[in-house]
Scaffold this active site. Structure first.
Site, PDB file in Angstrom:
ATOM      1  N   GLN A 259       0.310  84.086 -46.133  1.00 49.21           N
ATOM      2  CA  GLN A 259      -0.686  85.137 -45.982  1.00 49.21           C
ATOM      3  C   GLN A 259      -0.072  86.373 -45.347  1.00 49.21           C
ATOM      4  OE1 GLN A 259      -3.368  83.914 -47.380  1.00 49.21           O
ATOM      5  NE2 GLN A 259      -4.094  86.020 -47.491  1.00 49.21           N
ATOM      6  N   HIS A 262       1.882  89.234 -47.272  1.00 50.11           N
ATOM      7  CA  HIS A 262       1.185  90.183 -48.149  1.00 50.11           C
ATOM      8  C   HIS A 262       1.243  91.606 -47.625  1.00 50.11           C
ATOM      9  CE1 HIS A 262      -0.783  88.323 -51.545  1.00 50.11           C
ATOM     10  NE2 HIS A 262      -1.187  87.316 -50.816  1.00 50.11           N
ATOM     11  N   GLU A 327     -11.621  84.925 -45.701  1.00 49.50           N
ATOM     12  CA  GLU A 327     -11.423  84.989 -47.150  1.00 49.50           C
ATOM     13  C   GLU A 327     -10.949  83.620 -47.661  1.00 49.50           C
ATOM     14  OE1 GLU A 327      -8.092  87.402 -48.129  1.00 49.50           O
ATOM     15  OE2 GLU A 327      -8.653  87.651 -50.243  1.00 49.50           O
ATOM     16  N   HIS A 328      -9.913  83.075 -47.002  1.00 45.54           N
ATOM     17  CA  HIS A 328      -9.357  81.762 -47.359  1.00 45.54           C
ATOM     18  C   HIS A 328      -9.483  80.830 -46.169  1.00 45.54           C
ATOM     19  CE1 HIS A 328      -6.760  84.777 -49.575  1.00 45.54           C
ATOM     20  NE2 HIS A 328      -7.246  84.088 -50.574  1.00 45.54           N
ATOM     21  N   ASP A 361      -3.972  81.063 -55.520  1.00 39.35           N
ATOM     22  CA  ASP A 361      -3.650  82.436 -55.915  1.00 39.35           C
ATOM     23  C   ASP A 361      -3.268  82.534 -57.383  1.00 39.35           C
ATOM     24  OD1 ASP A 361      -4.078  83.628 -53.475  1.00 39.35           O
ATOM     25  OD2 ASP A 361      -1.990  83.473 -52.823  1.00 39.35           O
ATOM     26  N   GLU A 415     -52.534 100.551 -52.067  1.00 37.84           N
ATOM     27  CA  GLU A 415     -51.343 101.389 -51.895  1.00 37.84           C
ATOM     28  C   GLU A 415     -51.602 102.841 -52.286  1.00 37.84           C
ATOM     29  OE1 GLU A 415     -48.033  99.524 -53.916  1.00 37.84           O
ATOM     30  OE2 GLU A 415     -47.890  97.920 -52.417  1.00 37.84           O
ATOM     31  N   HIS A 420     -51.727 103.559 -61.282  1.00 41.90           N
ATOM     32  CA  HIS A 420     -51.338 102.159 -61.496  1.00 41.90           C
ATOM     33  C   HIS A 420     -52.571 101.325 -61.829  1.00 41.90           C
ATOM     34  CE1 HIS A 420     -47.452 103.235 -59.846  1.00 41.90           C
ATOM     35  NE2 HIS A 420     -47.016 101.994 -59.920  1.00 41.90           N
TER      36      HIS A 420
END
Lengths: 430, 430
Positions: A259, A262, A327-328, A361, A415, A420
């Protein structure tokens, strides 16, 4: 040397909270410059693309052409080892078959009032894939981004990749071909994102842009968001390894360094219940750093953002992991399934001692584009759904409208929306 | 008077392209002011919330309390007609049962190499729901935002709503109670979004923020995105009605005006193959405007952004509709299912003559939070998946790693990531 924390220390909660909110990246503020580039591409189209490509990439598009020719892609294969091509093909097959299971189902049913409801999933019509140039060009990322789009049924997948000094990475071209992407333009940066979003005479616009990039690309994606869809804005990568003392320290150290290599802003964290093992991993990291090609990057990452946390038990480990929302997440313990059941926030889980994150990966089959920077608390890795959209369907007949209409009119009036109410009332003679 | 286009005209393509890219809203640039408010709430917490609430809402939180008391919610019901409460409950039941069908399934399988793959869906742990104050407070939106979160299994749903001059809309409070939301704070604006994202001593932070708001709220959501998840940034509403000449012009006119009354920037479009019918609808719109409460808003919308497009056939109509990618698409034709099959880009489709869009706003069961401004080309309406995230799972044993590891190492080496390769090699004695 990574930071060392002990969950039993009195000040651990403060230290861990501070650790969680550490910023690992200072985003360069290029928003104004990017806005100018986008405006220029919108106004001048291909001419603007050519100018910015000369300026940023030192490349004259008038000479080499914007679009990469099929023969150029073919010839990329000539320079590659068969082993690389075979590995790409194996990865592509596995990614494709895994993602095929993510195709969503349409729904259609009629309820007890005779109302027909449902939804239909359709593929986004055209998607742009940004691929960084130079050393950040990962062929595996081409597969991971393009193949789920193909599985979703996206009809047009366009790739843009800057060719600094004219060179394109042949492995990237081979990966594109294997993923079925043949519309490739040698442009990058904010100008490429602008072209994908707004179109130029050469590049027809897309509806969504995915893929990683530098600060310019990230800023451009933020600015065109709304005109087109975008994927996540990825931050630096991270891994959290939960390990017992029965692991080989060298295996876990290798995972932490995989890791860390990277990016100097990447983050590797070990949580273990065994202080002796923690020391052994720390020593193994230092030893392995001595023979690593990317030792400068990996050691900066480990020094600045790495952490080793000792805990009394794995319940504590998993509670911390869920707050970290990695993440991992690797679970290198004797009975990992018991811990899997406790995972709440993580992009992907790598289960057991024989599942190093790196296999995911490339060839595991699951996607390696995953939520970073704690965003696994609220988002998912890339998948087929990111390339599709759901249209909801509603059908009432006269009886169903008679049954449901008055309640809708009551709410519309509450409303203050009388048109409507009228649109229902006019059909019911109310 | 809406614009009139004929798809058979020579200059139609230019006119329609221009129509597609018309901006209906000038976003106020409040980013700098919002950034200051967020920084202030991060630094001073509740005190900042109190100050900004005094300033923007004229409300002294020290007097009334930030959190809305259960008795206040109870007493909201006392002021409401039973018909309104019953209609809210009917809507809630229908929304809940429809969204229950959207719950995704986990996956787990072992492939032919013995690799175990899969994914698990989990709910986001805490979600913040922004509800605008004043006239923009729609109780139906409380149901539409909160109920899918409950169906997803979100444990904590927090509502923030500004109480200008101290007043909260009792129908909004009732809708919140019916949707099971009981953590409600009377704060709004960028300060409320900041509190939800970063937390204060009174308001614990959430992981995702949803719901509509004004320019300040939209800017704040953009700025906290990344720290938390956000839903879409909604633009003004729109409807596209595809109608044949057999409709009652008053029905279709009422549907166009139901959209137009929302906002002067709303957009109503009719596409028909019958020019006489088109004229009849135009006349009916003018006639109905005379007796509409919100005539000023509706007539501005119809005048500035409305359109009537005549086409030779419904294939052309559907091609234009897909380019327009409307939030709401009505198919008021004799055989609507044939047209449903051609829908590619739309948030929701309302099928047949007896399905006015307004029924879907309230009691149809499907969600009324839908992609606006052509974003149906790449995104979907709000649903259960927006409140969940998918964690992918990968497990290899020693044999599977022996089978797959070498290919992963080949790709890692091709990408220049030797620590990646080593994390596999060390386990295989390679």
């Amino acid at each position: 040397m990574a930071v060392r924390l002990d969950a039993n220390d009195a000040d651990f909660e403060n230290a861990f909270s501070a650790f969680l909110t550490t910023k690992r990246e200072a985003a360069a503020d290029v928003a104004a410059q990017v806005a100018e580039i986008i405006a220029d591409v919108r106004e001048r189209g291909d001419a603007a693309l050519a100018d910015h490509t000369t300026r940023f990439d030192g490349l004259d598009l008038a000479k080499v052409g914007m679009r990469v020719a099929p023969e150029e892609i073919d010839s990329a294969f000539d320079t590659l080892d068969d082993a690389v091509v075979d590995a790409l093909k194996l990865a592509a097959r596995r990614i494709e078959s895994h993602h095929a299971r993510q195709r969503p189902e349409d729904d259609s049913y009629t309820d007890d009032l005779g109302v027909r409801l449902g939804h239909r999933w359709t593929a986004i019509e055209a998607v742009g894939l940004y691929v960084p140039g130079g050393t950040a060009a990962y062929p595996s990322s081409v597969l991971m981004n393009a193949l789920p789009a193909r599985v979703a049924g996206v009809e047009r997948i366009v790739m843009v990749v800057p060719a600094r000094a004219g060179n394109l990475n042949p492995v990237v071209l081979a990966a594109a071909r294997i993923a079925g992407v043949d519309e490739i333009y040698r442009v990058g940066g904010a100008q490429a994102v602008a072209a994908l979003a707004y179109g130029t005479p050469t590049i027809a616009p897309v509806a969504k842009i995915v893929g990683p990039g530098n600060a310019y690309v990230a800023a451009a994606k933020r600015q065109v968001f709304g005109t087109v869809g975008i994927d996540m804005i990825a931050g630096p990568s991270e891994v959290l390894v939960v390990a017992d003392g029965e692991n080989d320290p060298d295996w876990v150290a290798a995972d932490l360094l995989a890791q860390a290599e990277h990016d100097a802003a990447a983050q590797s964290v070990l949580i273990t219940d065994d202080a002796d093992f923690a020391h052994a991993v720390e020593r193994a990291v230092e030893r392995q750093l001595e023979t690593l090609d990317r030792a400068a990057t990996a050691s900066a990452s480990w020094r600045d953002f790495g952490a080793v946390i000792t805990v009394a038990d794995f319940d504590t480990a998993m509670a911390l992991a869920n707050r970290f929302a990695p993440e991992h997440l690797e679970l290198a313990v004797a009975e990992p399934d018991a811990l899997v059941a406790k995972v709440r926030n993580a992009g992907a889980v790598f289960i057991g001692r024989h599942t190093p994150e790196a296999v995911g990966d490339y060839v595991g089959g699951s996607n390696h584009v995953l939520p970073t920077a704690r965003s696994a608390r609220f988002s998912s890795g890339l998948g087929v759904l990111d390339y599709m959209k759901r249209t909801s369907l509603l059908r009432l007949d006269a009886d169903a409208l008679r049954a449901l209409g008055p309640a809708a009119m009551t709410l519309a009036e509450a409303e203050g929306l009388d048109a409507h109410a009228r649109s229902i009332g006019v059909r019911l003679n109310l």
